[in-house]
Design a protein around this motif. Sequence first.
Motif, PDB file in Angstrom:
ATOM      1  N   UNK A  48       0.834  -1.199   0.000  1.00  0.00           N
ATOM      2  CA  UNK A  48       0.000   0.000   0.000  1.00  0.00           C
ATOM      3  C   UNK A  48       0.869   1.249   0.000  1.00  0.00           C
ATOM      4  N   UNK A  49       0.465   2.228  -0.802  1.00  0.00           N
ATOM      5  CA  UNK A  49       1.145   3.525  -0.775  1.00  0.00           C
ATOM      6  C   UNK A  49       0.114   4.638  -0.626  1.00  0.00           C
ATOM      7  N   UNK A  50       0.597   5.864  -0.557  1.00  0.00           N
ATOM      8  CA  UNK A  50      -0.227   7.074  -0.395  1.00  0.00           C
ATOM      9  C   UNK A  50      -0.785   7.147   1.025  1.00  0.00           C
ATOM     10  N   UNK A  51      -0.395   8.194   1.718  1.00  0.00           N
ATOM     11  CA  UNK A  51      -0.794   8.344   3.115  1.00  0.00           C
ATOM     12  C   UNK A  51      -2.298   8.182   3.350  1.00  0.00           C
ATOM     13  N   UNK A  52      -3.111   8.823   2.519  1.00  0.00           N
ATOM     14  CA  UNK A  52      -4.561   8.757   2.753  1.00  0.00           C
ATOM     15  C   UNK A  52      -5.041   7.306   2.743  1.00  0.00           C
ATOM     16  N   UNK A  53      -4.491   6.509   1.839  1.00  0.00           N
ATOM     17  CA  UNK A  53      -4.908   5.102   1.736  1.00  0.00           C
ATOM     18  C   UNK A  53      -4.326   4.266   2.870  1.00  0.00           C
ATOM     19  N   UNK A 104      -6.077   5.108   6.201  1.00  0.00           N
ATOM     20  CA  UNK A 104      -7.432   4.552   6.280  1.00  0.00           C
ATOM     21  C   UNK A 104      -7.390   3.035   6.422  1.00  0.00           C
ATOM     22  N   UNK A 105      -6.376   2.409   5.820  1.00  0.00           N
ATOM     23  CA  UNK A 105      -6.217   0.963   5.996  1.00  0.00           C
ATOM     24  C   UNK A 105      -5.998   0.634   7.475  1.00  0.00           C
ATOM     25  N   UNK A 144      -3.331  16.371   2.401  1.00  0.00           N
ATOM     26  CA  UNK A 144      -2.429  15.781   1.413  1.00  0.00           C
ATOM     27  C   UNK A 144      -2.181  16.700   0.226  1.00  0.00           C
TER      28      UNK A 144
END
Lengths: 219, 219
Positions: free
Chosen positions: A63-68, A71-72, A101
Amino acid sequence: MQLYFSPLTCSLAVRIALYEAGQEAAFIEVDSLTKETRDGVPYTTVNPLGLVPTLRTDEGEWLTENAAVLQYIARRFPAARLAPTDARGLESLQQWLSFVGAELHRGLYSWFLDRQAPDAVKAYALQKGRSRLQFVERHLAGREHLLDQFSVADAYLVTVLGWSVVTPVALGEWPALSAYVERVQARPSVARARAAEIPLYLQARARHGEPDLSFLAKG
Amino acid sequence: MQLYFSPLTCSLAVRIALYEAGQEAAFIEVDSLTKETRDGVPYTTVNPLGLVPTLRTDEGEWLTENAAVLQYIARRFPAARLAPTDARGLESLQQWLSFVGAELHRGLYSWFLDRQAPDAVKAYALQKGRSRLQFVERHLAGREHLLDQFSVADAYLVTVLGWSVVTPVALGEWPALSAYVERVQARPSVARARAAEIPLYLQARARHGEPDLSFLAKG
């Protein structure tokens, strides 16, 4: 879980979220200049753009991207209550993750953390960023957190605003933002995460012959 | 529902999603230069930063930030299948919404849509944006959509890449991106949304005495 991180970059938010959730993870340090792990492995084999964070989950997902990633973690460890579970609350969370972001991290601070960015870029980003900081200032006046209680959006915001001390963003102009940073940095998960990464950040700067910023270790 | 939009800006993605879901909405045009609705109401009374989209839901909620608004529409109208419902799919969706919003929209294209941005800013953003375009190019090679099927992330990506024609981003250098834009722009919801907004965009330019771009109307 494995978290690829660079000290005090936006991956700090993920470390904070993991600490909040009481989760252990292997933290793999990426040198943000050489884009190699401390073992000399090219990080672009993990993340082609060389961006942190990358999280490898126990299920083997990348997983990448802080928002993702944030939320994970919130979904995976619901007992930590790091995200609202009602639809309206989730919408607010996603709104703030997107705002922090895009408008603060990417639109403002990232230009100061980029060694190649020309001064004209920084000056313009700073000018344009003022309205964004003012917007969050108004939201936080009289509030403890971005939402009704601490969430992963706060983990992200406190990380981003924490960069002010190494940029020309004079956070003191915004009393609610300053008070927020001080208050949230004192939260145990945040204090512990910063205490883990500040020495690594100072070591990385020393490795690259960059000016000493050891005042950070006192703060 | 009421959608505050400016023609062909990122709010186009929300119109596409609404069309995909077969939903009617009142579309309220905001002049992106004067920041007033066409009725002369200051848009900052709706959105303090003057950013589109803002969606007012039938339940009376106000939503901003594309990532949040698009996910709201996907959740609110599940029959349209605009977002995955499994955890892994949702993570990918959030990853792409974040990437498109931060790296492509805010980090690259937004500087070209900003009338005040100095040339040095544009040049640097363009240079830095190449790796991001290349990253999406690799992902889309041999794929129809960002995920397994059309999602709100595609509504956002096709909107952002569509700005290339009015910026120095030479999309022709990236064959998979070019083919993607052509293919997705031909999708009925996207074609209908563009057909609704291109004339409004050209009218707005004419109002402000900006150079004619009526070739867009033929595209």
